[in-house]
Scaffold this motif. Structure first.
Motif, PDB file in Angstrom:
ATOM      1  N   LYS A 154      -9.029  11.554  -6.577  1.00 56.33           N
ATOM      2  CA  LYS A 154      -7.998  12.365  -7.223  1.00 56.33           C
ATOM      3  C   LYS A 154      -8.032  12.244  -8.739  1.00 56.33           C
ATOM      4  N   LEU A 174       0.822  -1.207   0.000  1.00 54.14           N
ATOM      5  CA  LEU A 174       0.000   0.000   0.000  1.00 54.14           C
ATOM      6  C   LEU A 174       0.858   1.259   0.000  1.00 54.14           C
ATOM      7  N   THR A 175       2.054   1.172   0.571  1.00 52.80           N
ATOM      8  CA  THR A 175       2.990   2.292   0.481  1.00 52.80           C
ATOM      9  C   THR A 175       3.442   2.481  -0.965  1.00 52.80           C
ATOM     10  N   LEU A 211      -6.688   0.161  -7.965  1.00 50.83           N
ATOM     11  CA  LEU A 211      -5.253   0.396  -7.990  1.00 50.83           C
ATOM     12  C   LEU A 211      -4.635  -0.040  -9.318  1.00 50.83           C
ATOM     13  N   LEU A 214      -1.561   6.770  -6.397  1.00 47.67           N
ATOM     14  CA  LEU A 214      -2.168   8.016  -5.934  1.00 47.67           C
ATOM     15  C   LEU A 214      -1.378   9.234  -6.405  1.00 47.67           C
ATOM     16  N   ASP A 215      -0.065   9.211  -6.216  1.00 49.31           N
ATOM     17  CA  ASP A 215       0.735  10.384  -6.567  1.00 49.31           C
ATOM     18  C   ASP A 215       0.945  10.516  -8.075  1.00 49.31           C
ATOM     19  N   GLU A 245      -9.155   7.449  -2.104  1.00 45.91           N
ATOM     20  CA  GLU A 245      -8.319   8.613  -2.400  1.00 45.91           C
ATOM     21  C   GLU A 245      -7.922   8.642  -3.872  1.00 45.91           C
ATOM     22  N   VAL A 246      -7.556   7.479  -4.384  1.00 43.23           N
ATOM     23  CA  VAL A 246      -7.166   7.382  -5.798  1.00 43.23           C
ATOM     24  C   VAL A 246      -8.336   7.772  -6.698  1.00 43.23           C
ATOM     25  N   ARG A 248       0.579   3.996  -2.883  1.00 40.87           N
ATOM     26  CA  ARG A 248       0.347   5.418  -2.599  1.00 40.87           C
ATOM     27  C   ARG A 248       1.245   6.282  -3.484  1.00 40.87           C
ATOM     28  N   THR A 249       2.472   5.862  -3.676  1.00 45.19           N
ATOM     29  CA  THR A 249       3.381   6.636  -4.522  1.00 45.19           C
ATOM     30  C   THR A 249       3.045   6.474  -6.001  1.00 45.19           C
ATOM     31  N   LEU A 287      -7.338   3.937   0.657  1.00 39.51           N
ATOM     32  CA  LEU A 287      -6.413   4.380  -0.391  1.00 39.51           C
ATOM     33  C   LEU A 287      -7.105   4.370  -1.749  1.00 39.51           C
ATOM     34  N   ASP A 309      -7.628  -0.178   5.151  1.00 38.15           N
ATOM     35  CA  ASP A 309      -6.554   0.666   4.614  1.00 38.15           C
ATOM     36  C   ASP A 309      -6.560   0.639   3.084  1.00 38.15           C
TER      37      ASP A 309
END
Length: 332
Positions: free
Chosen positions: A48, A5-6, A265, A13-14, A44-45, A9-10, A41, A37
């Protein structure tokens, strides 16, 4: 080792880039206590890269039952002893169904027929129906799902203003022969390529929980992404009496939520639509979990051969979550 998930996130999401196949498998293996979690995430994705709006759609069956194909999940196959009778709607009925769909706040109305592909009579009826719906119903786009198409048929549907075409790949290429034997996965994909090349929006998804492995779910997500579809409807198997899959167990709800997060994702910019089986698989909280876990489209009302939730309940849930409903931007 970096937590998946880290990494997501990069990368997702980013940067707006979907996870690769091996990372998606890792998402599907997340323990139960990481599901919140994952969904957070995924939400959020979605916000965005797709925005907050929820797209509503209604569907109607123009021709039900009597299909010559052997899709093992489908009660509309004429090869199985399932309790679905062949029926057809006329144009006046389709117009009224479209009008009722528009009243729910939906901006998309999909006409579906249980056929391998349309014959000339069906295609002419579709052309007439689409023209009449656009002439008589405000605030709605018309989508179609009538199976495998020829290039000439694609051009005719485009000419009458078909907004989006649905043709599901159903499952991963490696698992498809366990689901359908009367036509191939590649035949379905060829139609989708014709649709995309004609400039019609591509709607392509499938059904989860048909006995596929976790690896095949990840494979399916990657294969769908390669098509660059505008929309991916996510169905969950609702075992239908009389079909080869009628005795299968309903997909575990936690596995379904992991799959929802995984698809988001994999495809951060795509409309992911809750479709058939969500009520059975996830219960009354399923819509809320999906809409706060990566889903940004919903089929409202009933499905082709099974009942859904009342549209009013879905609308109440969306309102309670303070999520805006997409408004049609096409000039009418």
């Amino acid at each position: 080792m970096t937590d998946i998930l880290t990494t997501a996130r990069t990368r997702v999401l980013d940067d707006g880039q979907g996870l690769d196949y091996h990372d998606l498998i890792e998402v599907l293996h997340l323990p139960d206590d990481r599901i919140p979690d994952l969904l957070a995430l995924a939400h959020e994705v979605r916000v965005k890269w797709c925005g907050e709006e929820i797209e509503m759609e209604g569907i109607v069956s123009l021709k039900t039952g009597g299909c010559p194909e052997d899709c093992h999940f489908c009660s509309q196959s004429g090869l199985f002893e399932s309790p679905v009778r062949s029926t057809k709607l006329d144009i006046a009925q389709l117009i009224e169904q479209a009008r009722q769909t528009a009243k729910t706040g939906a901006t998309e109305f999909c006409i579906v027929a249980a056929v391998k592909g349309p014959d000339e009579n069906l295609l002419v009826q579709l052309e007439q129906a689409v023209e009449e719906i656009y002439a008589n119903v405000d605030g709605i786009d018309v989508a179609v799902s009538v199976g495998i198409l020829t290039p000439e048929q694609v051009n005719r549907l485009k000419a009458v203003g078909i907004h989006r075409y649905n043709h599901n790949l159903e499952t991963a290429r490696s698992y498809f022969p366990q689901v359908v034997t009367t036509h191939s996965w590649d035949e379905r994909r060829e139609t989708l390529m014709l649709i995309r090349d004609a400039g019609i929006e591509v709607c392509c998804g499938g059904i989860l929980g048909m006995g596929e492995s976790l690896e095949q779910r990840a494979e399916f997500a990657v294969q769908l992404r390669d098509l660059d579809p505008h929309e991916v409807p996510l169905n969950f198997l609702d075992p239908r009496p009389g079909t080869p899959f009628g005795g299968m167990e309903v997909m575990d709800g936690k596995d379904a939520l992991r799959a929802v997060g995984m698809f988001r994702l994999a495809m951060p910019r795509t409309t992911l639509r809750f479709a058939g089986g969500r009520e059975l698989t996830l219960g009354d909280l399923g819509l809320e979990q999906g809409l706060t876990g990566g889903i940004n489209g919903v089929i409202v009302g009933n499905y082709l051969t099974t009942l859904g939730r009342p549209a009013e309940r879905d609308l109440d849930d969306i309102g309670r979550l303070n999520l805006p409903i997409k408004v049609l931007s096409r000039s009418v």
